[in-house]
Design a protein around this motif. Sequence first.
Motif, PDB file in Angstrom:
ATOM      1  N   SER A 138      -7.786  -1.404 -12.538  1.00  0.00           N
ATOM      2  CA  SER A 138      -8.973  -1.107 -11.724  1.00  0.00           C
ATOM      3  C   SER A 138      -8.709  -1.391 -10.241  1.00  0.00           C
ATOM      4  O   SER A 138      -9.160  -0.633  -9.374  1.00  0.00           O
ATOM      5  CB  SER A 138     -10.205  -1.861 -12.220  1.00  0.00           C
ATOM      6  N   LYS A 139      -7.959  -2.457  -9.937  1.00  0.00           N
ATOM      7  CA  LYS A 139      -7.633  -2.737  -8.534  1.00  0.00           C
ATOM      8  C   LYS A 139      -6.726  -1.636  -7.972  1.00  0.00           C
ATOM      9  O   LYS A 139      -6.896  -1.206  -6.824  1.00  0.00           O
ATOM     10  CB  LYS A 139      -6.953  -4.101  -8.389  1.00  0.00           C
ATOM     11  N   THR A 140      -5.788  -1.176  -8.785  1.00  0.00           N
ATOM     12  CA  THR A 140      -4.891  -0.100  -8.359  1.00  0.00           C
ATOM     13  C   THR A 140      -5.688   1.178  -8.087  1.00  0.00           C
ATOM     14  O   THR A 140      -5.490   1.834  -7.059  1.00  0.00           O
ATOM     15  CB  THR A 140      -3.815   0.160  -9.435  1.00  0.00           C
ATOM     16  N   THR A 141      -6.598   1.514  -8.990  1.00  0.00           N
ATOM     17  CA  THR A 141      -7.436   2.709  -8.846  1.00  0.00           C
ATOM     18  C   THR A 141      -8.277   2.622  -7.578  1.00  0.00           C
ATOM     19  O   THR A 141      -8.364   3.584  -6.814  1.00  0.00           O
ATOM     20  CB  THR A 141      -8.340   2.874 -10.088  1.00  0.00           C
ATOM     21  N   THR A 142      -8.879   1.453  -7.354  1.00  0.00           N
ATOM     22  CA  THR A 142      -9.703   1.242  -6.156  1.00  0.00           C
ATOM     23  C   THR A 142      -8.854   1.363  -4.891  1.00  0.00           C
ATOM     24  O   THR A 142      -9.271   1.992  -3.916  1.00  0.00           O
ATOM     25  CB  THR A 142     -10.386  -0.145  -6.210  1.00  0.00           C
ATOM     26  N   MET A 143      -7.665   0.772  -4.919  1.00  0.00           N
ATOM     27  CA  MET A 143      -6.776   0.834  -3.755  1.00  0.00           C
ATOM     28  C   MET A 143      -6.409   2.285  -3.445  1.00  0.00           C
ATOM     29  O   MET A 143      -6.436   2.708  -2.286  1.00  0.00           O
ATOM     30  CB  MET A 143      -5.524  -0.006  -4.001  1.00  0.00           C
ATOM     31  N   ARG A 195      -6.854   7.120  -0.112  1.00  0.00           N
ATOM     32  CA  ARG A 195      -7.172   8.546   0.080  1.00  0.00           C
ATOM     33  C   ARG A 195      -8.223   8.715   1.160  1.00  0.00           C
ATOM     34  O   ARG A 195      -8.144   9.634   1.981  1.00  0.00           O
ATOM     35  CB  ARG A 195      -7.644   9.185  -1.234  1.00  0.00           C
ATOM     36  N   GLU A 209       0.838  -1.212   0.000  1.00  0.00           N
ATOM     37  CA  GLU A 209       0.000   0.000   0.000  1.00  0.00           C
ATOM     38  C   GLU A 209       0.867   1.254   0.000  1.00  0.00           C
ATOM     39  O   GLU A 209       0.615   2.195  -0.746  1.00  0.00           O
ATOM     40  CB  GLU A 209      -0.912   0.023   1.229  1.00  0.00           C
ATOM     41  N   SER A 225      -4.343  -5.384 -11.526  1.00  0.00           N
ATOM     42  CA  SER A 225      -5.062  -4.681 -12.587  1.00  0.00           C
ATOM     43  C   SER A 225      -5.102  -3.170 -12.319  1.00  0.00           C
ATOM     44  O   SER A 225      -4.937  -2.721 -11.180  1.00  0.00           O
ATOM     45  CB  SER A 225      -6.485  -5.213 -12.709  1.00  0.00           C
ATOM     46  N   PHE A 242      -8.113   4.979  -4.232  1.00  0.00           N
ATOM     47  CA  PHE A 242      -9.323   5.638  -3.738  1.00  0.00           C
ATOM     48  C   PHE A 242      -9.508   5.355  -2.240  1.00  0.00           C
ATOM     49  O   PHE A 242      -9.760   6.261  -1.442  1.00  0.00           O
ATOM     50  CB  PHE A 242     -10.544   5.141  -4.535  1.00  0.00           C
ATOM     51  N   ARG A 243      -9.364   4.091  -1.860  1.00  0.00           N
ATOM     52  CA  ARG A 243      -9.526   3.713  -0.447  1.00  0.00           C
ATOM     53  C   ARG A 243      -8.434   4.309   0.430  1.00  0.00           C
ATOM     54  O   ARG A 243      -8.693   4.726   1.553  1.00  0.00           O
ATOM     55  CB  ARG A 243      -9.559   2.193  -0.314  1.00  0.00           C
TER      56      ARG A 243
END
Length: 78
Positions: free
Chosen positions: A54-59, A64, A28, A52, A61-62
Amino acid sequence: GNELERIEDSAEITAALNSFLEELSATERGIFMRRYWKMEPIADIARRYGISVSKTTTMLFRLRGRLKTHLTKEGIAL
């Protein structure tokens, strides 16, 4: 005066950021630092960590969201 307050605020924010980063896993922390410190593209980060986009983007976001909660808890107004 005002300059001293800015320096104190800056030191407070730095300390809060450091304590937030210490709470993260190595992955992280690496992803967060590559994106927001080194300004690496998300696709490059995803490739480096073998996950992926999308997983990187989601991670991110979380992370932040967790940072915002952490800073609020530390008394830093956003």
